[in-house]
Design a protein around this motif. Structure first.
Motif, PDB file in Angstrom:
ATOM      1  N   TRP A 167       0.908  -1.357   0.038  1.00  0.00           N
ATOM      2  CA  TRP A 167       0.060  -0.030   0.050  1.00  0.00           C
ATOM      3  C   TRP A 167       0.912   1.063  -0.060  1.00  0.00           C
ATOM      4  N   ASN A 168       1.872   1.153   0.707  1.00  0.00           N
ATOM      5  CA  ASN A 168       2.864   2.350   0.546  1.00  0.00           C
ATOM      6  C   ASN A 168       3.511   2.519  -0.682  1.00  0.00           C
ATOM      7  N   ASN A 169       4.030   1.401  -1.414  1.00  0.00           N
ATOM      8  CA  ASN A 169       4.479   1.621  -2.677  1.00  0.00           C
ATOM      9  C   ASN A 169       3.284   2.176  -3.657  1.00  0.00           C
ATOM     10  N   ALA A 170       2.295   2.004  -3.676  1.00  0.00           N
ATOM     11  CA  ALA A 170       0.843   2.345  -4.454  1.00  0.00           C
ATOM     12  C   ALA A 170       0.661   3.764  -4.008  1.00  0.00           C
ATOM     13  N   ALA A 171       0.751   4.378  -2.608  1.00  0.00           N
ATOM     14  CA  ALA A 171       0.433   5.601  -2.298  1.00  0.00           C
ATOM     15  C   ALA A 171       1.475   6.398  -2.779  1.00  0.00           C
ATOM     16  N   VAL A 172       2.764   6.046  -3.135  1.00  0.00           N
ATOM     17  CA  VAL A 172       3.762   7.085  -3.668  1.00  0.00           C
ATOM     18  C   VAL A 172       3.262   7.742  -4.916  1.00  0.00           C
ATOM     19  N   TYR A 173       2.690   6.922  -5.597  1.00  0.00           N
ATOM     20  CA  TYR A 173       2.363   7.144  -6.977  1.00  0.00           C
ATOM     21  C   TYR A 173       0.840   7.757  -7.044  1.00  0.00           C
ATOM     22  N   ILE A 174       0.140   7.322  -6.443  1.00  0.00           N
ATOM     23  CA  ILE A 174      -1.396   8.140  -6.491  1.00  0.00           C
ATOM     24  C   ILE A 174      -1.198   9.621  -5.784  1.00  0.00           C
ATOM     25  N   ASP A 175      -0.457   9.827  -4.718  1.00  0.00           N
ATOM     26  CA  ASP A 175       0.038  11.006  -3.949  1.00  0.00           C
ATOM     27  C   ASP A 175       0.550  11.696  -5.174  1.00  0.00           C
ATOM     28  N   HIS A 176       1.595  11.302  -5.762  1.00  0.00           N
ATOM     29  CA  HIS A 176       2.332  12.167  -6.863  1.00  0.00           C
ATOM     30  C   HIS A 176       1.150  12.646  -8.059  1.00  0.00           C
ATOM     31  N   ALA A 177       0.380  11.807  -8.487  1.00  0.00           N
ATOM     32  CA  ALA A 177      -0.337  12.055  -9.308  1.00  0.00           C
ATOM     33  C   ALA A 177      -1.485  13.050  -9.240  1.00  0.00           C
ATOM     34  N   LEU A 178      -1.914  12.947  -7.987  1.00  0.00           N
ATOM     35  CA  LEU A 178      -2.989  13.896  -7.363  1.00  0.00           C
ATOM     36  C   LEU A 178      -2.504  15.229  -7.295  1.00  0.00           C
ATOM     37  N   ARG A 179      -0.999  15.356  -6.925  1.00  0.00           N
ATOM     38  CA  ARG A 179      -0.494  16.820  -6.649  1.00  0.00           C
ATOM     39  C   ARG A 179       0.146  17.283  -8.089  1.00  0.00           C
ATOM     40  N   THR A 180       0.059  16.535  -8.984  1.00  0.00           N
ATOM     41  CA  THR A 180       0.673  17.131 -10.147  1.00  0.00           C
ATOM     42  C   THR A 180       0.110  16.927 -11.579  1.00  0.00           C
ATOM     43  N   ALA A 181      -1.114  16.265 -11.481  1.00  0.00           N
ATOM     44  CA  ALA A 181      -1.856  15.967 -12.619  1.00  0.00           C
ATOM     45  C   ALA A 181      -2.440  17.125 -13.504  1.00  0.00           C
ATOM     46  N   PHE A 208      -3.130   5.457   5.169  1.00  0.00           N
ATOM     47  CA  PHE A 208      -3.072   6.302   6.343  1.00  0.00           C
ATOM     48  C   PHE A 208      -1.461   6.277   7.023  1.00  0.00           C
ATOM     49  N   ASP A 209      -0.990   7.716   6.797  1.00  0.00           N
ATOM     50  CA  ASP A 209       0.247   7.716   7.465  1.00  0.00           C
ATOM     51  C   ASP A 209       1.554   6.996   6.614  1.00  0.00           C
ATOM     52  N   CYS A 210       1.082   6.508   5.095  1.00  0.00           N
ATOM     53  CA  CYS A 210       2.155   5.917   4.542  1.00  0.00           C
ATOM     54  C   CYS A 210       3.338   7.102   4.060  1.00  0.00           C
ATOM     55  N   LEU A 211       2.941   8.095   3.735  1.00  0.00           N
ATOM     56  CA  LEU A 211       3.577   9.330   3.365  1.00  0.00           C
ATOM     57  C   LEU A 211       3.495  10.673   4.566  1.00  0.00           C
ATOM     58  N   ARG A 212       4.669  11.248   4.674  1.00  0.00           N
ATOM     59  CA  ARG A 212       4.946  12.333   5.811  1.00  0.00           C
ATOM     60  C   ARG A 212       5.443  13.628   5.009  1.00  0.00           C
ATOM     61  N   TYR A 213       5.022  14.382   5.108  1.00  0.00           N
ATOM     62  CA  TYR A 213       5.725  15.724   4.272  1.00  0.00           C
ATOM     63  C   TYR A 213       6.289  16.490   5.294  1.00  0.00           C
ATOM     64  N   GLU A 214       7.678  16.718   5.295  1.00  0.00           N
ATOM     65  CA  GLU A 214       8.401  17.236   6.409  1.00  0.00           C
ATOM     66  C   GLU A 214       9.203  18.747   5.953  1.00  0.00           C
ATOM     67  N   GLU A 215       9.588  19.284   6.625  1.00  0.00           N
ATOM     68  CA  GLU A 215      10.532  20.519   6.332  1.00  0.00           C
ATOM     69  C   GLU A 215      11.960  20.265   6.571  1.00  0.00           C
ATOM     70  N   GLU A 216      12.789  20.421   5.713  1.00  0.00           N
ATOM     71  CA  GLU A 216      14.279  20.325   5.911  1.00  0.00           C
ATOM     72  C   GLU A 216      14.934  21.723   6.523  1.00  0.00           C
ATOM     73  N   GLU A 217      16.039  21.547   6.950  1.00  0.00           N
ATOM     74  CA  GLU A 217      16.903  22.512   7.460  1.00  0.00           C
ATOM     75  C   GLU A 217      16.726  23.824   6.730  1.00  0.00           C
ATOM     76  N   ASP A 218      16.980  23.571   5.424  1.00  0.00           N
ATOM     77  CA  ASP A 218      17.145  24.488   4.413  1.00  0.00           C
ATOM     78  C   ASP A 218      15.565  25.156   4.120  1.00  0.00           C
ATOM     79  N   GLY A 219      14.490  24.632   4.687  1.00  0.00           N
ATOM     80  CA  GLY A 219      13.015  25.194   4.253  1.00  0.00           C
ATOM     81  C   GLY A 219      12.421  24.408   3.328  1.00  0.00           C
ATOM     82  N   ALA A 220      13.115  23.588   2.549  1.00  0.00           N
ATOM     83  CA  ALA A 220      12.570  22.725   1.697  1.00  0.00           C
ATOM     84  C   ALA A 220      11.525  21.897   2.289  1.00  0.00           C
TER      85      ALA A 220
END
Length: 252
Positions: A167-181, A208-220
């Protein structure tokens, strides 16, 4: 007339590809999801996973990749499978309000010489629901219920990888497609997909919780997996960088 004897001339009223959404940056989807009648070497998915064909595909990819850890080989194989399945589905759904018929029982798959999935065949070009303003789990229901849940079970029984990893492997691509399609990324929908513990019907959300968006030290702002895909166990396969769940692998 194609070399195999089939007429590839577009029929009257039939678009040149499966979806009008498969154009521009998404034109590659035309090679990954087509009508089953146009996938001459396609095998029905129930037959593929229910016979020795799936095990042979994993063994072939292990041999060509040099991988010796079956879990890592199966996980990497699934990344190709999920990307070619889910991204075209989401792109067509988001850009054209087109629900591609991705029922596991009615699809075919073709493989490359290395054993990896090459493309999928579907019975028809699908339909367009009247209400296009659906929440994320209604949008993904045909994909999750009629296909992903069944493949995840096969990947566990024959591939040796856990459902959580699949499910984590599938979530990566669905999340990417939703954010960029589309021109307007469906970030809110993608956030809901991974933030909600339960789906609207009260059942556990496998994303649930397969992916997390975090902020790096450089703000990215970076996206990170919860579970590593194990690609680091395969020789010559590049790290997935900041996406990796393992801190030790992010800079490899």
């Amino acid at each position: 007339m194609a070399p195999d004897g089939h007429d590839r001339t577009p029929q009257a009223g039939r678009p040149p590809g499966l979806s009008a959404a498969f154009a521009g940056p998404h034109a590659w989807c035309n090679e990954k999801m087509v009508l089953s009648e146009d996938l001459s070497d396609g095998m029905p998915l129930p037959e593929f996973f229910g016979s020795a064909a799936f095990d042979l595909a994993i063994s072939t990819y292990a041999e060509t990749s040099g991988g010796t850890d079956r879990r890592a080989v199966a996980s990497m194989w699934s990344l190709y499978y999920f990307s070619y399945l889910t991204i075209p589905y989401v792109v067509a759904r988001v850009l054209e309000n087109q629900v591609l018929p991705v029922d596991f029982e009615e699809m075919t798959v073709a493989l490359s010489a290395d054993g990896l999935p090459r493309g999928f065949g579907v019975a028809t070009s699908g339909d367009r629901p009247i209400d296009s303003g659906e929440e994320i789990f209604a949008l993904l229901a045909p994909l999750m219920e009629a296909h992903l849940s069944k493949v995840v079970a096969h990947l566990k029984s024959s591939g040796g990888i856990s459902p959580k990893l699949s499910w984590n492997n599938a979530a990566v691509y669905i999340d990417h497609a939703l954010r960029t399609a589309g021109a307007a990324p469906l970030a809110d929908q993608a956030d809901s997909m991974i933030a909600l513990r339960l789906m609207p019907d009260g059942t556990p959300n496998p994303f649930f919780d397969c992916l997390r968006y975090e902020e790096e030290e450089d703000g990215a702002r970076v996206c990170r997996r919860k579970i590593c895909c194990l690609r680091y166990l395969l020789p010559g396969v590049p790290s997935c960088g900041s996406l990796c769940a393992l801190p030790s692998q992010r800079k490899q």
